[in-house]
Design a protein around this motif. Structure first.
Motif, short mmCIF file in Angstrom:
data_model
loop_
_atom_site.label_atom_id
_atom_site.label_comp_id
_atom_site.label_asym_id
_atom_site.label_seq_id
_atom_site.Cartn_x
_atom_site.Cartn_y
_atom_site.Cartn_z
N VAL A 167 -7.64 -11.07 -12.82
CA VAL A 167 -7.74 -11.78 -14.09
C VAL A 167 -6.39 -11.64 -14.79
O VAL A 167 -5.99 -10.53 -15.16
N ILE A 168 -5.70 -12.80 -14.92
CA ILE A 168 -4.34 -12.79 -15.48
C ILE A 168 -4.41 -13.32 -16.90
O ILE A 168 -4.88 -14.44 -17.15
N ARG A 169 -3.94 -12.52 -17.87
CA ARG A 169 -3.93 -12.91 -19.28
C ARG A 169 -2.49 -13.13 -19.74
O ARG A 169 -1.64 -12.26 -19.53
N ASN A 170 -2.26 -14.29 -20.33
CA ASN A 170 -0.95 -14.60 -20.92
C ASN A 170 -1.15 -14.64 -22.43
O ASN A 170 -1.66 -15.61 -22.99
N ASN A 171 -0.77 -13.54 -23.07
CA ASN A 171 -1.00 -13.43 -24.51
C ASN A 171 -0.15 -14.42 -25.30
O ASN A 171 -0.53 -14.86 -26.40
N GLN A 172 1.04 -14.79 -24.75
CA GLN A 172 1.89 -15.74 -25.47
C GLN A 172 1.26 -17.12 -25.53
O GLN A 172 1.32 -17.81 -26.54
N LYS A 173 0.67 -17.53 -24.40
CA LYS A 173 0.06 -18.86 -24.34
C LYS A 173 -1.43 -18.82 -24.67
O LYS A 173 -2.03 -19.86 -24.91
N GLY A 174 -2.01 -17.63 -24.63
CA GLY A 174 -3.45 -17.53 -24.87
C GLY A 174 -4.27 -18.00 -23.69
O GLY A 174 -5.39 -18.48 -23.88
#
Length: 199
Positions: A167-174
């Motif tokens: 599960v990959i989370r990109n906090n910058q893009k949400g």
């Protein structure tokens, strides 16, 4: 005629014809026999009375001895019963004391287990900090997972313990991407894919 004779002559003639000496002797013997029988009867009665008195005395003595024996036996039985009750009382008291000591020991053990359980609850499934640090140093998989988490990637294991989902989370893009890892693709492929997704 009979009545024409002199009465005195008739009496004298009658007395001369009767012989009573043998009758007297027979009557004397009968009287002696009766006297002897009476004496024998009285003697047997006295002997029977004496034997009866002796038996009565023996009966009284034996009855008294029997009563004393029964009373003594009752006293012995009572004392034996008291001793048996005291023995049972002692055994029950000892068993109760042993149970009380065992109960206190189990209570202390329960308190110790509760304390350990509380410490484990506080530490969580992964243990305390020292335990987690030791596992991270010793286990390379844990080190890799830690690196992945620092990059925003959570790797999940299936029921067999194989890590086949990320599960990959990109906090910058949400954004959140779920990637199923298949062994037919190389590690290089997944590394590039993970990197591009995090950009």
């Amino acid at each position: 005629m009979l009545f024409d004779e002199d009465p005195a002559m008739l009496v004298q003639s009658t007395m001369a014809n009767f012989h009573i000496d043998t009758d007297k002797i027979a009557i004397g013997r009968i009287n002696e026999s009766l006297s002897t029988l009476q004496q024998a009867r009285e003697l047997r009665i006295r002997e029977a009375e004496s034997a009866l008195k002796k038996l009565s005395r023996n009966l009284a003595t034996m009855s008294q001895q029997h009563n004393e024996t029964v009373a003594s036996q009752n006293s012995i039985d009572h004392a034996s019963h008291i001793v048996e009750l005291d023995t049972q009382k002692f055994r029950i008291a000892k068993a109760a004391s042993d149970l009380e000591i065992e109960g206190e020991r189990l209570e202390q053990e329960l308190e110790g287990l509760k304390s350990q359980l509380h410490e484990l609850d506080v530490q969580g499934a992964e243990g305390d900090e020292a335990a987690r640090a030791r596992r991270e140093v010793d286990d390379p998989i844990i080190l890799k997972l830690k690196v992945y988490r620092s990059l925003g990637i959570d790797v999940e294991a299936d029921s067999a313990g194989n890590y086949n989902k990320a599960v990959i989370r990109n906090n910058q893009k949400g954004d959140v991407h779920v990637v199923n890892i298949d062994l037919k693709f190389s590690r290089f492929f997944y590394s590039n894919y993970f990197w591009q997704t995090m950009q």
